[in-house]
Design an enzyme around this catalytic site. Structure first.
Site, short mmCIF file in Angstrom:
data_model
loop_
_atom_site.label_atom_id
_atom_site.label_comp_id
_atom_site.label_asym_id
_atom_site.label_seq_id
_atom_site.Cartn_x
_atom_site.Cartn_y
_atom_site.Cartn_z
N ARG A 184 -3.11 -47.77 -11.51
CA ARG A 184 -4.61 -47.99 -11.14
C ARG A 184 -5.49 -46.77 -11.81
O ARG A 184 -4.81 -45.51 -11.89
CB ARG A 184 -4.81 -48.16 -9.56
N LYS A 208 -3.05 -48.03 -3.10
CA LYS A 208 -4.27 -48.39 -1.89
C LYS A 208 -3.31 -48.00 -0.52
O LYS A 208 -2.37 -48.38 -0.29
CB LYS A 208 -4.39 -49.71 -1.91
N HIS A 279 -9.86 -51.18 -16.29
CA HIS A 279 -8.93 -51.99 -15.31
C HIS A 279 -8.12 -52.91 -15.92
O HIS A 279 -6.97 -53.27 -15.80
CB HIS A 279 -9.69 -52.55 -13.91
N ARG A 282 -4.50 -52.08 -16.97
CA ARG A 282 -3.21 -52.42 -16.18
C ARG A 282 -3.21 -53.83 -16.12
O ARG A 282 -1.74 -54.10 -16.09
CB ARG A 282 -4.06 -52.13 -14.45
N HIS A 306 1.74 -54.06 -5.70
CA HIS A 306 0.80 -54.99 -4.89
C HIS A 306 1.77 -55.00 -3.61
O HIS A 306 2.55 -54.88 -3.32
CB HIS A 306 1.04 -56.31 -5.50
N TYR A 315 -0.09 -63.41 -12.82
CA TYR A 315 0.35 -63.37 -13.93
C TYR A 315 1.55 -64.57 -14.20
O TYR A 315 2.11 -64.30 -15.19
CB TYR A 315 1.34 -62.00 -14.08
#
Length: 390
Positions: A184, A208, A279, A282, A306, A315
């Protein structure tokens, strides 16, 4: 950015106190107890302040013609939050959609902010008995496939970034890491020198919620880092104590998110690439690895950081390429129907008797609609993917 967060040091922000006391305490709970990142806490905080303004206008506590941005979000007590109904929530969602033009994803996030706030009031601090958001589901999201660069477009960007700006070694290194590691923007900007281990060929990233993960480096990443760090460490005027990996040439300090976006956007424009954001690099890394690297979805989840495999499921649409390729490679796929059409057409028109006439080449009736649907099926150009990218 915001009046609260410094993107270079988001953890060191001014108190979130421009809201009702319940909201202020909830946001502190998010950061301190729930372990949410300052960015996440700030987004929830903004959503709840916006809802406060809406409810003040809906309850007639301010003039009807007052602009939303001019409404003071403070002054609402716990009794006020306890009086919110399901109908109020629905009206707010309608307001977001019709008056604010929010996308479904934005509306869903704002509803999630309310879900979290009322879960806190009901279950964490026991200030409110009922949760008006409990039975309200977010709007059904549109299925949007991730947009990404092909391998050839990625190479064009790498060539372009070497000729743009006044610090090509740094800019090239950043794009190489984006495209190879799928990190990120905030993770790249937040990297410190101590997070890099070139001997073990890995980088420690903090995603995150300050979740830590290790990302391994391939030859391209190692080479780009060595080239850049050699230049960085010999910069005149750079404070030896500066721990940021990527720094600005002028101020000799950690580069900002916005500056990275400007540099990448400029390089994309010079390469003739339109409609892509930072972004999307990524997404590009994840897509190319999934297409050409034989990477399963769980490995991709770990690599991207994630928290849920559901996020990584965007994906899995790439499996269609593999399924389509398998069908097209079937040796029977080259057999022409004309070779067997006489044998297939065994009835005379209207009598049920055998006929030697060939059927027309173009299908009609239901088959015509079927063939049209097949021709309109999903297609994607994967010609840019070569064996060199494996």
């Amino acid at each position: 950015m915001s009046i609260y967060l410094d993107e270079k040091n988001p953890g060191k922000h001014k108190p979130f106190d421009d809201a009702s006391q319940d909201i202020v305490e909830y946001v502190r709970y998010l950061e301190v107890i729930a372990g949410k990142s300052p960015n996440t806490a700030f987004n929830y905080y903004c959503d709840l302040r916006n809802f406060s303004r809406f409810m003040k206008r809906r309850r007639g506590l301010v003039p009807d013609d007052m602009e939303m941005k001019d409404i003071d979000p403070k002054g609402l007590d716990t009794a006020f939050w306890a009086g919110i109904s399901k109908e109020d929530i629905y009206e707010y969602l309608y307001f977001l959609n019709r008056e604010c033009g929010n996308k479904k994803s934005s509306t869903a996030r704002r509803l999630a902010s309310l879900h979290g706030f009322y879960d806190y009031l009901v279950n964490q601090v026991n200030r409110v008995e009922q949760n008006p958001t409990a039975a309200i589901r977010p709007p059904k999201q549109d299925k949007v496939l991730p947009k990404y660069l092909t391998a050839e477009q990625s190479k064009d960007l790498l060539e372009s970034v070497q000729t743009q700006g006044d610090f090509p070694e740094r800019d090239y290194c950043m794009v190489v890491l984006f495209l190879n590691c799928g990190m990120r923007l905030s993770e790249l900007v937040g990297m410190d020198l101590g997070d890099i281990d070139l001997e073990q060929r890995q980088i420690r990233l903090f995603g995150k919620g300050h979740k830590e993960r290790m990302v391994y480096l391939n030859d391209a990443c190692v080479e780009a880092l060595q080239l850049y760090l050699k230049k960085r460490n010999t910069m005149e005027g750079l404070n030896p104590r500066e721990k940021a990996v990527f720094v600005t040439r002028r101020r000799k300090e950690r580069i900002s998110n916005r500056r990275v976006e400007q540099l990448v956007t400029g390089a994309m424009k010079a390469a003739g690439l339109k409609g892509f954001s930072t972004h999307k690099l990524r997404h590009t890394a994840a897509t190319l690895m999934y297409q050409t690297g034989n990477v399963d979805i769980l490995t991709l989840k770990q690599l991207l950081g994630h928290s849920s495999v559901g996020t990584t499921q965007i994906y899995t649409h790439l499996q269609e390429f593999q399924v389509r390729a398998a069908i097209e490679q079937n040796p029977l796929g080259a057999v022409s129907a004309k070779e067997t059409r006489k044998q297939l057409d065994t009835t005379k028109q209207g009598t049920g008797e055998s006929t030697g006439e060939e059927a027309p080449d173009a299908p009609s009736g239901p088959m015509e609609a079927f063939e049209g649907a097949a021709n309109d099926g999903f297609r994607a150009d994967i010609s840019g993917l070569t064996d060199e990218e494996n």
